[in-house]
Design an enzyme around this catalytic site. Structure first.
Site, PDB file in Angstrom:
ATOM      1  N   TYR A   1     -15.999  -6.818 -21.916  1.00 33.65           N
ATOM      2  CA  TYR A   1     -15.193  -6.274 -20.987  1.00 33.65           C
ATOM      3  C   TYR A   1     -15.976  -5.351 -19.973  1.00 33.65           C
ATOM      4  CZ  TYR A   1     -11.699  -3.523 -18.184  1.00 33.65           C
ATOM      5  OH  TYR A   1     -10.982  -2.772 -17.178  1.00 33.65           O
TER       6      TYR A   1
ATOM      7  N   CYS B   1      -8.571   5.923 -11.824  1.00 29.55           N
ATOM      8  CA  CYS B   1      -8.301   5.503 -13.079  1.00 29.55           C
ATOM      9  C   CYS B   1      -6.830   5.564 -13.669  1.00 29.55           C
ATOM     10  CB  CYS B   1      -9.177   6.427 -13.968  1.00 29.55           C
ATOM     11  SG  CYS B   1      -9.000   6.360 -15.926  1.00 29.55           S
TER      12      CYS B   1
ATOM     13  N   ASP C   1     -10.134  -4.105  -9.649  1.00 33.11           N
ATOM     14  CA  ASP C   1      -9.229  -3.008  -8.870  1.00 33.11           C
ATOM     15  C   ASP C   1      -8.089  -3.528  -8.214  1.00 33.11           C
ATOM     16  OD1 ASP C   1     -10.955  -1.022  -9.652  1.00 33.11           O
ATOM     17  OD2 ASP C   1     -11.725  -0.515  -8.005  1.00 33.11           O
TER      18      ASP C   1
ATOM     19  N   ARG D   1      -2.047  -6.177 -13.869  1.00 31.09           N
ATOM     20  CA  ARG D   1      -2.104  -4.948 -14.201  1.00 31.09           C
ATOM     21  C   ARG D   1      -1.245  -4.243 -13.458  1.00 31.09           C
ATOM     22  NH1 ARG D   1      -6.725  -0.314 -14.352  1.00 31.09           N
ATOM     23  NH2 ARG D   1      -5.465   1.500 -13.746  1.00 31.09           N
TER      24      ARG D   1
ATOM     25  N   HIS E   1      -8.744  -8.552 -13.923  1.00 30.27           N
ATOM     26  CA  HIS E   1      -7.219  -7.845 -13.656  1.00 30.27           C
ATOM     27  C   HIS E   1      -7.143  -7.238 -12.339  1.00 30.27           C
ATOM     28  CE1 HIS E   1      -8.638  -3.672 -14.744  1.00 30.27           C
ATOM     29  NE2 HIS E   1      -9.201  -4.068 -15.947  1.00 30.27           N
TER      30      HIS E   1
ATOM     31  N   ASP F   1     -14.121   7.190 -11.145  1.00 21.33           N
ATOM     32  CA  ASP F   1     -13.344   6.008 -10.745  1.00 21.33           C
ATOM     33  C   ASP F   1     -12.121   6.467  -9.955  1.00 21.33           C
ATOM     34  OD1 ASP F   1     -12.137   3.624 -11.260  1.00 21.33           O
ATOM     35  OD2 ASP F   1     -11.207   3.925 -13.137  1.00 21.33           O
TER      36      ASP F   1
ATOM     37  N   ASP G   1     -13.027  -5.807 -14.517  1.00 17.58           N
ATOM     38  CA  ASP G   1     -11.938  -5.238 -13.706  1.00 17.58           C
ATOM     39  C   ASP G   1     -12.051  -5.773 -12.157  1.00 17.58           C
ATOM     40  OD1 ASP G   1     -10.551  -3.339 -12.332  1.00 17.58           O
ATOM     41  OD2 ASP G   1     -11.283  -1.558 -13.271  1.00 17.58           O
TER      42      ASP G   1
ATOM     43  N   GLU H   1      -0.728  -0.645 -18.161  1.00 15.57           N
ATOM     44  CA  GLU H   1      -1.413   0.719 -18.331  1.00 15.57           C
ATOM     45  C   GLU H   1      -0.750   1.795 -18.743  1.00 15.57           C
ATOM     46  OE1 GLU H   1      -4.211   1.589 -19.191  1.00 15.57           O
ATOM     47  OE2 GLU H   1      -5.571   1.932 -17.253  1.00 15.57           O
TER      48      GLU H   1
ATOM     49  N   GLU I   1      -4.445  -4.748 -10.124  1.00 15.30           N
ATOM     50  CA  GLU I   1      -3.507  -3.742 -10.335  1.00 15.30           C
ATOM     51  C   GLU I   1      -2.593  -3.522  -9.276  1.00 15.30           C
ATOM     52  OE1 GLU I   1      -6.282   0.359  -9.691  1.00 15.30           O
ATOM     53  OE2 GLU I   1      -6.588  -1.255 -11.014  1.00 15.30           O
TER      54      GLU I   1
ATOM     55  N   ASN J   1      -4.781  -1.455 -23.236  1.00 18.10           N
ATOM     56  CA  ASN J   1      -6.160  -0.790 -23.183  1.00 18.10           C
ATOM     57  C   ASN J   1      -6.138   0.562 -24.284  1.00 18.10           C
ATOM     58  OD1 ASN J   1      -8.291   0.635 -21.811  1.00 18.10           O
ATOM     59  ND2 ASN J   1      -7.217   1.080 -20.031  1.00 18.10           N
TER      60      ASN J   1
END
Length: 313
Positions: A54, A134, A99, A173, A124, A69, A97, A203, A126, A226
């Site tokens: 990951y 984050c 974002d 996500r 993923h 982040d 990731d 998340e 989001e 996660n």
């Protein structure tokens, strides 16, 4: 299709994204993916025998830019890092990731194309605004469910439009739990599933009961969890989340935080003593280079008839 190895033999090639789908399809199985952020951490995770990696967005931002982040890293940062890591071992799929997709539908489409070209197996997306942060920090601001679905739909359409065909895994996500609760979070994940997402990622999920509820509500869509130490999600074991029905667990900080502590201690020792011999624990330069592929590089040179490593190195 087969690919050559350094000893001249051929092995059956399986596209990393296809391999990831095979792993997720196994019954009564939860895939654990350690977070990696550079060549050394990725090499060590492969050496340890993990079947999937990951690429942590937080660790990538910290290692490449030296920043928190907070959305500082862009598409080029993530693709460059992901391409390097994915290229180390094509038999070990990389989830990365992505974002928010780095913009509107066209930017989302480009993200999918670039990730697929880089050999990344899954990513993923989001539902935070573009100036995201984050998922385990407070103060997140989300886009509407409709805008989130547009992102997922754009990703699915871009995947379908890739000329050579692609089965890159789209992970939806949602960060809605902190602000809107479980009902809204599950509603968003179901909408993302219907728009073309393959895996759900809630998340900051806070309890076993919520995990089991989510698994049931989104079925047959797999759930990713996660497992971040000292975050908002209890630090269950891989077997525990498997028993809850979770299919994929990521560990974003499993390499970067221990590396931070080790480097801090080593530098403190150097500062205090003026020496760095003990910190290496006896590892020679050759031993270090062996970790990052020296033997394979020498074998390729010899296979080609080169003489650079005729007498070893």
């Amino acid at each position: 299709m087969s690919s050559p190895t350094t000893n001249g033999h051929h092995t059956q090639y399986i596209k990393p994204s296809t391999r990831l789908r095979q792993l997720l399809a196994q019954p009564n199985f939860c895939l654990g993916a350690p977070g990696v952020y550079d060549g050394i951490s990725a090499r060590l995770a492969i050496e340890a025998g993990f079947e999937c990696l990951y690429q942590s967005g937080a660790a990538t931002t910290a290692s490449r830019l030296g920043l928190a982040d907070l959305g500082f890293a862009g598409l080029s940062d993530f693709v460059a890092n992901g391409s390097m890591i994915a290229g180390l071992d094509h038999t070990v799929p990389l989830i990365a990731d992505a974002d928010t997709g780095f913009g509107g539908p066209n930017a989302m489409a480009r993200t999918v194309q670039e990730y697929d070209k880089a050999g990344i197996a899954g990513f993923h997306i989001e539902d935070q605004i573009q100036t995201k942060r984050c998922g385990h920090l407070n103060g997140k601001i989300l886009v509407s469910e409709e805008e989130f679905v547009v992102r997922i739909r754009a990703a699915a359409a871009a995947r379908a439009a890739i000329p050579a065909g692609s089965d890159i895994v789209i992970i939806a996500r949602t960060d809605a739990l902190q602000s809107f609760g479980m009902d809204e979070s599950i509603k968003r994940l179901i909408a993302a599933r219907d728009a073309g997402a393959d895996v759900a990622f809630l998340e900051g999920i806070e309890s076993q009961a919520d995990i089991e509820r989510t698994v049931k509500a989104i079925a047959p869509m797999p759930l990713l969890i996660n497992l971040l130490p000292n975050g908002t999600t209890p630090h269950f074991s891989l077997d525990e989340v498997r028993e809850m029905g979770v299919k994929l667990a990521i560990y974003p900080f499993v390499t970067c935080i221990p590396a931070l502590h080790a480097m801090r201690e080593s530098l403190a020792t150097l500062k205090a003593t003026g020496k760095d011999d003990k910190q290496s624990r006896g590892m020679t330069p050759r031993g270090f280079f062996n970790v990052v592929g020296l033997e394979k590089s020498m074998a390729i040179d010899r296979l080609a008839g080169g003489t650079s490593f005729k007498k070893d190195a």
